[in-house]
Design a protein around this motif. Sequence first.
Motif, PDB file in Angstrom:
ATOM      1  N   TYR A 116     -12.895  98.676  57.644  1.00 13.78           N
ATOM      2  CA  TYR A 116     -14.225  99.303  57.732  1.00 13.78           C
ATOM      3  C   TYR A 116     -15.159  98.691  56.690  1.00 13.78           C
ATOM      4  O   TYR A 116     -16.314  98.351  56.983  1.00 13.78           O
ATOM      5  CB  TYR A 116     -14.064 100.806  57.513  1.00 13.78           C
ATOM      6  N   PHE A 117     -14.651  98.521  55.487  1.00 13.89           N
ATOM      7  CA  PHE A 117     -15.409  97.938  54.379  1.00 13.89           C
ATOM      8  C   PHE A 117     -15.791  96.487  54.680  1.00 13.89           C
ATOM      9  O   PHE A 117     -16.960  96.087  54.530  1.00 13.89           O
ATOM     10  CB  PHE A 117     -14.542  98.033  53.115  1.00 13.89           C
ATOM     11  N   ILE A 118     -14.829  95.693  55.123  1.00 10.35           N
ATOM     12  CA  ILE A 118     -15.069  94.271  55.412  1.00 10.35           C
ATOM     13  C   ILE A 118     -16.027  94.106  56.589  1.00 10.35           C
ATOM     14  O   ILE A 118     -16.894  93.217  56.585  1.00 10.35           O
ATOM     15  CB  ILE A 118     -13.745  93.544  55.696  1.00 10.35           C
ATOM     16  N   TYR A 119     -15.883  94.956  57.593  1.00 10.91           N
ATOM     17  CA  TYR A 119     -16.787  94.877  58.748  1.00 10.91           C
ATOM     18  C   TYR A 119     -18.240  95.041  58.308  1.00 10.91           C
ATOM     19  O   TYR A 119     -19.106  94.241  58.691  1.00 10.91           O
ATOM     20  CB  TYR A 119     -16.417  95.939  59.781  1.00 10.91           C
ATOM     21  N   HIS A 120     -18.514  96.062  57.509  1.00 12.30           N
ATOM     22  CA  HIS A 120     -19.890  96.295  57.063  1.00 12.30           C
ATOM     23  C   HIS A 120     -20.334  95.233  56.056  1.00 12.30           C
ATOM     24  O   HIS A 120     -21.511  94.839  56.044  1.00 12.30           O
ATOM     25  CB  HIS A 120     -20.018  97.692  56.461  1.00 12.30           C
ATOM     26  N   LEU A 121     -19.418  94.754  55.247  1.00 14.75           N
ATOM     27  CA  LEU A 121     -19.745  93.672  54.311  1.00 14.75           C
ATOM     28  C   LEU A 121     -20.132  92.415  55.077  1.00 14.75           C
ATOM     29  O   LEU A 121     -21.112  91.742  54.739  1.00 14.75           O
ATOM     30  CB  LEU A 121     -18.535  93.400  53.412  1.00 14.75           C
ATOM     31  N   ASN A 122     -19.392  92.126  56.120  1.00 15.41           N
ATOM     32  CA  ASN A 122     -19.673  90.951  56.946  1.00 15.41           C
ATOM     33  C   ASN A 122     -20.996  91.089  57.701  1.00 15.41           C
ATOM     34  O   ASN A 122     -21.732  90.113  57.881  1.00 15.41           O
ATOM     35  CB  ASN A 122     -18.531  90.736  57.945  1.00 15.41           C
ATOM     36  N   GLN A 123     -21.315  92.316  58.127  1.00 13.48           N
ATOM     37  CA  GLN A 123     -22.542  92.569  58.886  1.00 13.48           C
ATOM     38  C   GLN A 123     -23.758  92.765  57.976  1.00 13.48           C
ATOM     39  O   GLN A 123     -24.863  92.992  58.486  1.00 13.48           O
ATOM     40  CB  GLN A 123     -22.367  93.830  59.738  1.00 13.48           C
ATOM     41  N   ASN A 124     -23.547  92.655  56.675  1.00 10.14           N
ATOM     42  CA  ASN A 124     -24.615  92.921  55.692  1.00 10.14           C
ATOM     43  C   ASN A 124     -25.178  94.337  55.848  1.00 10.14           C
ATOM     44  O   ASN A 124     -26.373  94.581  55.635  1.00 10.14           O
ATOM     45  CB  ASN A 124     -25.742  91.890  55.823  1.00 10.14           C
ATOM     46  N   SER A 125     -24.306  95.253  56.240  1.00  3.95           N
ATOM     47  CA  SER A 125     -24.722  96.643  56.451  1.00  3.95           C
ATOM     48  C   SER A 125     -23.992  97.598  55.501  1.00  3.95           C
ATOM     49  O   SER A 125     -23.926  98.799  55.762  1.00  3.95           O
ATOM     50  CB  SER A 125     -24.449  97.056  57.905  1.00  3.95           C
ATOM     51  N   LEU A 126     -23.455  97.038  54.407  1.00  4.92           N
ATOM     52  CA  LEU A 126     -22.745  97.862  53.440  1.00  4.92           C
ATOM     53  C   LEU A 126     -23.761  98.560  52.531  1.00  4.92           C
ATOM     54  O   LEU A 126     -23.997  98.153  51.394  1.00  4.92           O
ATOM     55  CB  LEU A 126     -21.768  97.017  52.614  1.00  4.92           C
TER      56      LEU A 126
END
Length: 384
Positions: A142-152
């Motif tokens: 979940y963390f990596i997905y948002h980090l990758n999407q610049n949505s963290l």
Amino acid sequence: MMKLEKIVLFFNIKILIYFIIAATVLFALVFTYIHNARADGYILGDWLINYQDGGFKRRGLSGSFFFLLQDLSGIKLNFLVYFFQFIIISSFFYFYFKLIQYKEATFIYLSLLLSSIGFVGLFNCVDYVGKKEFIVFFLFAYFIYHLNQNSLSKLIENSVCVGLFIAMFFHEITLFFIPYFLIALYLKTEKVELKRYSKYIIVVFVPAILIFLLGNDINEGQSLQILKERGVVLTKGIFFWNIDERKYIIAHFNDYRLYIISLFISVLHIGFYLKYQTHRKVTSILLFSAFLFSLPLFYLAIDWGRWMYIHMMFLIVLFAMQLKDSTQSTSSEVLKLNLKFYVTLLIIILSLTYRVEMSGRGFTFEGFFYRIFIAPIELLHKMV
């Protein structure tokens, strides 16, 4: 040679990865259910460690949580635990799928999933399923997905930190794999953010200190009776565990030294993967540091194969973030019959031949090929 070139030309790595994801999540969910239905003392039992028997202790939050749900709903503990496991396992694979969906898959990345301690590890060692580390796998994906999407956003990042804080009361191994969250942040931002890192460190170290100073034994003498009254009868597992694990490792040293072989193969595998990545020197140092941080686990507990498997699962998710972005959900590199291809193919074949047990034998030739082609024949032979 021409025939092989034609085959690899039409071979879509991404489609195979999707198939592996689907097969792995199905396998994990089915066998987790079987373990729960049979009241497995190591998998189901670990989720039912509770505060009702002797008060505050490590891993006890999960059992007390499910006791509360049972009191409110009247549903059997086995099903309540499985429902939660189903959500956590499915959520991990969902966010992993979303992470790689618009990435360009590579043959060498595929080799990580097929590692004997990667996704294939679940098929080789069915006792990996249903474990509490899937909570941390889910949080990391979940963390990596948002980090990758610049949505963290701060809200999402803080929710991850809260999740890690709670996860520590489910299982203390959360502490030993926190470096991967910090490594991911650094690789994404390419700058050191000590203040930001401190949040992740605090949310796992505070519970660790509380557990160390105030925690009681997992079984204070009443757990089995409490569970029996709630409809779960355990005959083996975590509540019966009273072995000195360091003495156990020494006594079984001939089996445990075989982990050196599987670890050596895995290190070479990761090293070969990093050879074709950017910032490989810095990444190598960071990953080596993460492994060193987990070394107390290898000293304190006998599940050496499990710790190696957890490391590889974190690497699979972390490296997915670094794959090239694509607009196509089936994007895959065009394979070329060069040295990189043949070495990667050799690694995959080797990975499918050997097995790393969770605890005990660190290397055997009872891997995926054995379980698909030989084990069924041996079973039929015994039945005849």
